[in-house]
Design a protein around this motif. Sequence first.
Motif, PDB file in Angstrom:
ATOM      1  N   GLU A   1     -10.789  49.855  26.591  1.00  0.00           N
ATOM      2  CA  GLU A   1      -9.876  48.595  26.730  1.00  0.00           C
ATOM      3  C   GLU A   1     -10.791  47.485  26.661  1.00  0.00           C
ATOM      4  O   GLU A   1     -10.225  46.334  25.843  1.00  0.00           O
ATOM      5  CB  GLU A   1      -9.200  48.794  27.908  1.00  0.00           C
TER       6      GLU A   1
ATOM      7  N   VAL B   1      -4.725  49.704  25.031  1.00  0.00           N
ATOM      8  CA  VAL B   1      -4.138  48.817  25.871  1.00  0.00           C
ATOM      9  C   VAL B   1      -3.509  50.012  26.771  1.00  0.00           C
ATOM     10  O   VAL B   1      -2.992  50.974  26.439  1.00  0.00           O
ATOM     11  CB  VAL B   1      -3.122  47.705  25.210  1.00  0.00           C
ATOM     12  N   ARG B   2      -3.624  49.264  28.120  1.00  0.00           N
ATOM     13  CA  ARG B   2      -2.471  50.171  29.130  1.00  0.00           C
ATOM     14  C   ARG B   2      -1.226  49.553  29.179  1.00  0.00           C
ATOM     15  O   ARG B   2      -1.226  48.298  29.312  1.00  0.00           O
ATOM     16  CB  ARG B   2      -3.359  50.254  30.388  1.00  0.00           C
TER      17      ARG B   2
END
Length: 144
Positions: A76, A82-83
């Motif tokens: 990330e 991306v979370r």
Amino acid sequence: MAQDSEDLIERFHTANLRFRRGFECRLLQRMGPSITAPQMYVLFYVKRKGKCKLSDIADKVEVKPSAVTVMIDRMERAGYVVRRDDPADRRSILVELTASGEEMLEQAVSHRNDIIRDYFSRLEPEERRALTELLEKMAPQEKE
């Protein structure tokens, strides 16, 4: 199988190990220090599956969820993933590729294909086909 000599088994094992190590080394040299082999594997997995739970990634790479968390943190920060919160389960986090992660994968596939072309250049067309068919026959089926 009983007819296979121990020598042939050892030769197969050694050749397979050398091939895998050499292939991975060549690919990582071309990719540079910006990504590791396990990170690349995760990118391929997330690309194929779409948004993934951290626990699914941990299962796939056969490590503890805490190890995947550290890997995803690094990926990330590098801008590859991306979370996002899982709308179906507020306790879960989903991981998805970014445009930069997609670009990294495109580079990896291009480099991978170049390396395979180099290996194939050492074989006759029929040997390429036979080798591919034998590997397909020997390889375990992917779990979904």
